[in-house]
Write a protein that holds these residues in place. Structure first.
Motif, short mmCIF file in Angstrom:
data_model
loop_
_atom_site.label_atom_id
_atom_site.label_comp_id
_atom_site.label_asym_id
_atom_site.label_seq_id
_atom_site.Cartn_x
_atom_site.Cartn_y
_atom_site.Cartn_z
N GLY A 183 0.83 -1.20 0.00
CA GLY A 183 0.00 0.00 0.00
C GLY A 183 0.86 1.25 0.00
O GLY A 183 1.75 1.41 -0.84
N ASN A 184 0.59 2.16 0.97
CA ASN A 184 1.36 3.41 1.10
C ASN A 184 2.29 3.37 2.31
O ASN A 184 2.59 4.40 2.91
CB ASN A 184 0.41 4.60 1.21
CG ASN A 184 -0.46 4.76 -0.03
OD1 ASN A 184 0.02 4.62 -1.15
ND2 ASN A 184 -1.74 5.05 0.18
N SER A 185 2.74 2.18 2.67
CA SER A 185 3.50 2.02 3.92
C SER A 185 4.95 2.45 3.82
O SER A 185 5.63 2.59 4.84
CB SER A 185 3.43 0.56 4.39
OG SER A 185 4.03 -0.31 3.41
N ILE A 186 5.47 2.64 2.61
CA ILE A 186 6.89 2.99 2.45
C ILE A 186 7.03 4.49 2.25
O ILE A 186 6.62 5.02 1.21
CB ILE A 186 7.52 2.25 1.25
CG1 ILE A 186 7.23 0.75 1.32
CG2 ILE A 186 9.02 2.49 1.21
CD1 ILE A 186 7.72 -0.03 0.11
N PRO A 187 7.59 5.21 3.21
CA PRO A 187 7.73 6.67 3.05
C PRO A 187 8.55 7.01 1.82
O PRO A 187 9.65 6.50 1.63
CB PRO A 187 8.46 7.08 4.34
CG PRO A 187 8.20 5.98 5.32
CD PRO A 187 8.11 4.73 4.50
N ASN A 226 6.20 4.77 -4.01
CA ASN A 226 4.90 4.28 -4.46
C ASN A 226 5.09 2.86 -5.00
O ASN A 226 6.06 2.56 -5.69
CB ASN A 226 4.36 5.19 -5.58
CG ASN A 226 3.05 4.67 -6.14
OD1 ASN A 226 2.11 4.41 -5.39
ND2 ASN A 226 3.00 4.52 -7.46
N VAL A 227 4.16 1.95 -4.66
CA VAL A 227 4.26 0.55 -5.09
C VAL A 227 3.14 0.25 -6.08
O VAL A 227 1.97 0.49 -5.79
CB VAL A 227 4.17 -0.41 -3.89
CG1 VAL A 227 4.46 -1.84 -4.34
CG2 VAL A 227 5.15 0.01 -2.80
N SER A 228 3.50 -0.28 -7.25
CA SER A 228 2.53 -0.61 -8.29
C SER A 228 2.97 -1.90 -8.98
O SER A 228 3.99 -2.49 -8.62
CB SER A 228 2.42 0.53 -9.31
OG SER A 228 3.68 0.75 -9.93
N PHE A 272 8.68 -0.40 -7.41
CA PHE A 272 8.83 0.54 -6.30
C PHE A 272 9.39 1.83 -6.89
O PHE A 272 10.56 1.88 -7.29
CB PHE A 272 9.77 -0.03 -5.25
CG PHE A 272 9.30 -1.34 -4.64
CD1 PHE A 272 8.63 -1.35 -3.43
CD2 PHE A 272 9.52 -2.55 -5.30
CE1 PHE A 272 8.19 -2.54 -2.87
CE2 PHE A 272 9.08 -3.75 -4.75
CZ PHE A 272 8.41 -3.74 -3.53
N THR A 273 8.57 2.87 -6.98
CA THR A 273 8.94 4.11 -7.65
C THR A 273 9.05 5.24 -6.64
O THR A 273 8.13 5.48 -5.85
CB THR A 273 7.90 4.49 -8.72
OG1 THR A 273 7.72 3.39 -9.61
CG2 THR A 273 8.35 5.72 -9.51
N ALA A 274 10.21 5.94 -6.65
CA ALA A 274 10.39 7.07 -5.74
C ALA A 274 9.37 8.16 -6.07
O ALA A 274 9.06 8.41 -7.23
CB ALA A 274 11.82 7.61 -5.86
N ASN A 275 8.86 8.81 -5.02
CA ASN A 275 7.84 9.85 -5.23
C ASN A 275 8.40 11.08 -5.92
O ASN A 275 7.66 11.81 -6.58
CB ASN A 275 7.25 10.27 -3.88
CG ASN A 275 6.35 9.18 -3.29
OD1 ASN A 275 5.97 8.25 -3.97
ND2 ASN A 275 6.04 9.30 -2.00
#
Length: 802
Positions: A546-550, A553-555, A563-566
């Motif tokens: 979900g949104n658990s990784i500060p 973004n996970v898709s 795993f894409t950096a914001n």
């Protein structure tokens, strides 16, 4: 039907005639392979053709300069060494109908190729020169020799996993470089180069004794590391390596955590200098020789009486006996007709060291010494220790996999069989035994429930050292790759991709762990039994995160979890995701380095020497004075008038004794040494003098014989973010700190009324202790990012505001 049968017969006859003429051309040495005439490898190529080891093409050419694939290279190796035994294989990119399938089976059976961690063999990919070097080195069981590879101009472009193998085969003349002194490790190898390399390897193998040859590995070999192709030095692949991903389910309940318990600091053992005085002639007449040793500061001389009948070896022995232990810091020994002057301890080479003989008419001549062993200074350090802590014993039978990585080579993995009744200490012993001596440069030992990985020599602390324990699952144990590197300059956000297989082999729980070097987040997912696909599993994993990784973004994209950096940032090489079975509660422990290593300089203690040139000739008193430019100390010494220069020196040292703060005073022969008690910057004001009245001693002055060098304690780096203006409108600031490896970003909310000092304070408060190895504080309108410990200056450190 009849026409079809006739056609088949005609085609068969034509084919037989083609094969017959082809064979005749080869046997009779005809120019059917005209493109090898005059070729630099023509001799070896014709030899291979005559042995039916290499085939040509239907157009009558051999194409020696064509590049060769990994599969074609396996065919050549198997033909040359007559490897015929096969084994079962299950590479996801190879099926039985592929022409090279059987030869891959042979290669895997022998053990010189095992494939990649992602269960591929890539047999259709071209083979690089460095990959071929690794295969041959493993095939011949050659020890790594990185120094031999350094002769090439492009040694720095060699992959870390191949350099030792390249040096090994170069030193054995199996392969050579190019005329421009390059090796071209990443260039693809040609058919001709492959033939010559293998031909030389076979020749070398024939010269070795049977006990030297270890082609076929043991039934359960210790795995050899596999380089993962994630850098520009990785080439097209790597051979002769065991895959580190387990292929069998593991259900043991063993849990391990790793940490670095002792950080390293660099050292070199050093070399003690040796000066050799060769005596080439014996004595031919009675007399005395005068032998003088000097290190450029303190000369020591002895007189040696000769009867005139001594051999060169006898003269050498007498010189050694005369010197005895007179020379401080040096040991004098004899070896045949040579006199060896050996420094007691390693030190930087002293080119002023010399020994010479003065004699007249006795036949010995006037030999002089040469420095036969240059000295090398020794530095002290601490050997790094990484510890894998086993927190509990086994609860079920199965297998565990322990993986070691120091960043300088491909990871090394070992399988450990578990009966299900072992204690934590038993498991630790099993892991240590499995690694054995397979880690070059590291010793692996068990102590209670801990497995210690100890560097064999001290060195700069290696932050890449890590040990982990994992178990397999129905989808293996895949690791991620950085598919899109982050780049601030091109406004690119980093993407880390975890690729799953198309389908699972069995059900059960799995765990997935993501880390960016600052934050680690783990999730557990239950796999269903057949027929769940990799795409379905990827969706489950993304939903679990979900949104658990500060900051991430996970898709999903088919069977890939992205795993894409914001935000765009400098590429973070520590960002990674990995998957492990979770049926036993083993978890996915990773090591941490708790103390960073550093390099320190020990410094040199200054020495000032007062040389007494002659003894006294009359009774009286002399006054010795010492000064370091700040404090002066004097001492009176009474002389009887018959004192030798050595006696005067001893009297001066005794008179000073311990009266000079920070300095030790000693006598060595005719010299008085004033030695600083601790290393410091060289003090040019240090001086010692003697004043006398009618004693004949003279008024000698000291000279600085050892320049002082200050011990460097190091300076902690500070990066300052200057806030030149306060806020004029409400909004949010994004502040990013990076040390070139790990970026850390925070968002600062502003009301629009803050002063520059208030903004700086808010930034420092929000960062807090989130940056590993750095302290963040505010000073007026400045935000100070201060390294926790001194280290070499890092020019990659920067702080930006968006």
């Amino acid at each position: 039907m009849i026409a079809r049968q006739i056609t088949r017969k005609v085609l068969s006859i034509v084919l037989m005639m083609c094969l017959m003429f082809t064979s005749i051309g080869v046997v009779n040495g005809q120019t059917i392979y005209s493109d090898i005439e005059g070729h630099w490898a023509e001799k070896q190529l014709r030899s291979w053709i005559s042995q039916d080891l290499i085939k040509g093409y239907t157009d009558g050419s051999l194409k020696p300069n064509n590049e060769i694939t990994r599969g074609e290279f396996m065919v050549l190796v198997n033909r040359l060494f007559q490897f015929n035994t096969t084994t079962s294989i299950s590479f996801i990119d190879l099926i039985e109908s592929n022409w090279e399938y059987v030869d891959v089976q042979k290669a895997v059976k022998v053990g010189y190729i095992q494939g990649y961690e992602d269960q591929t063999i890539r047999s259709s990919e071209l083979l690089s020169r460095q990959e071929a070097a690794v295969i041959i080195a493993h095939l011949l069981n050659l020890a790594n020799d990185e120094n031999a590879a350094n002769v090439f101009k492009d040694a720095l472009t060699m992959a870390f996993w191949s350099k030792g193998a390249i040096g090994a085969i170069v030193s054995k003349n199996i392969i050579a470089g190019y005329e421009d002194y390059t090796f071209k490790p990443q260039a693809n190898i040609t058919r001709a180069e492959a033939v010559v390399m293998l031909d030389n390897a076979k020749t070398l193998m024939a010269e070795k004794t049977p006990t030297d040859i270890k082609v076929t590995p043991e039934p359960k070999p210790i795995p050899v590391p596999v380089p993962v192709s994630t850098s520009d030095q990785s080439g097209n692949g790597n051979d002769g390596h065991e895959s580190s991903s387990p292929s069998h389910p593991i259900t043991t309940g063993v849990i391990g955590t790793a940490s670095t318990t002792t950080a390293g600091a660099i050292t070199t053992m050093g070399v003690a200098q040796v000066a050799t005085l060769p005596i080439s002639l014996g004595a031919t007449a009675a007399g005395t020789i005068h032998v003088t040793f000097t290190d450029g500061t303190t000369p020591v001389a002895v007189y040696v009486s000769l009867a005139g009948t001594e051999s060169a070896a006898n003269v050498a022995a007498k010189i050694v006996s005369a010197f005895g232990t007179m020379i401080t810091g040096w040991n004098v020994t004899v070896s045949g007709a040579n006199v060896l002057f050996t420094a007691n301890a390693p030190a930087a080479n002293n080119t002023n060291v010399s020994v010479h003989i003065e004699s007249v008419g006795i036949g010995v001549g006037t030999p002089s010494s040469t420095i036969t062993t240059p000295g090398t200074a020794a530095l002290t350090g601490i050997a790094q220790v990484a510890t894998l802590a086993i927190s509990n014993g086994a609860t079920a039978a199965g297998w565990i996999v322990a993986k070691f990585n120091d960043g300088t080579r491909p990871p090394v993995s070992v399988d450990v069989s578990i009966a299900g009744t072992e204690t934590a200490a038993d498991v630790a012993m099993g892991i240590a035994a499995a690694f054995g001596t397979s880690l070059n440069g590291w010793n692996v030992t068990a102590n209670g429930t801990n497995v210690h990985f100890t560097a064999q020599t001290p060195a700069i602390n290696n932050t890449s050292v890590a040990i982990s324990v994992l178990e397999a699952s129905g989808v293996g144990a895949p690791n991620s790759t950085i598919t899109t590197p982050g780049n601030l300059g091109t406004n690119t956000a980093q993407v880390v991709t975890l690729t799953l297989p198309g389908s699972e082999a069995s059900g059960g729980p799995i765990g997935v762990k993501f880390t960016d070097g600052v934050t680690s987040v783990s999730v557990n997912v239950l796999m269903l039994d057949f027929p769940e696909t990799g795409t379905q599993l990827a969706v489950k994993i993304a939903a679990a995160f979900g949104n658990s990784i500060p900051g991430w973004n996970v898709s999903t994209d088919s069977t890939r979890v992205l795993f894409t950096a914001n935000f765009p940032a400098a590429n973070n090489t520590k960002a990674a995701a990995r998957l492990s079975g979770a049926a036993t509660g083993i978890g996915m422990p990773d090591s941490t380095i708790t103390t960073a290593g550093s390099v320190s300089t020990g410094g040199i203690a200054q020495v000032a020497t007062l040389a007494i040139a002659n003894g006294t000739t009359a009774a009286g008193t002399i006054m010795a004075k010492f000064t370091d430019g700040t404090t002066s100390v004097s001492a009176n010494v009474y002389t009887a008038g018959m004192d030798s220069a050595s006696a005067v020196a001893a009297g001066i040292a005794a008179a000073f004794s311990t009266s000079i703060t920070g300095w030790n005073v000693t006598a060595n022969g005719t010299n008085v040494h004033f030695t600083a008690q601790i290393p410091a910057t060289n003090n040019m004001d240090v001086a010692a003098t003697v004043e006398e009245v009618l004693t004949g001693v003279g008024t000698p002055s000291s000279a600085i014989t050892t320049a002082g060098v200050e011990t460097t304690a190091g300076v902690a780096q500070v990066a300052t973010l200057i806030i030149s203006k306060g806020a004029t409108a409400a909004g949010t600031l994004r502040v990013t700190f990076t040390d070139g490896i790990t970026p850390v970003s925070v968002d600062i909310s502003l009301t629009g009324t803050e002063t520059a000092t208030s903004v700086a304070t808010k930034i420092a408060q929000i960062f807090g202790t989130s940056i590993t190895g750095w302290n963040v504080a505010a000073s007026d309108a400045n935000v100070l990012f201060t390294a926790n410990a001194p280290a070499a200056n890092n020019t990659n450190v920067s702080v930006t505001i968006q």
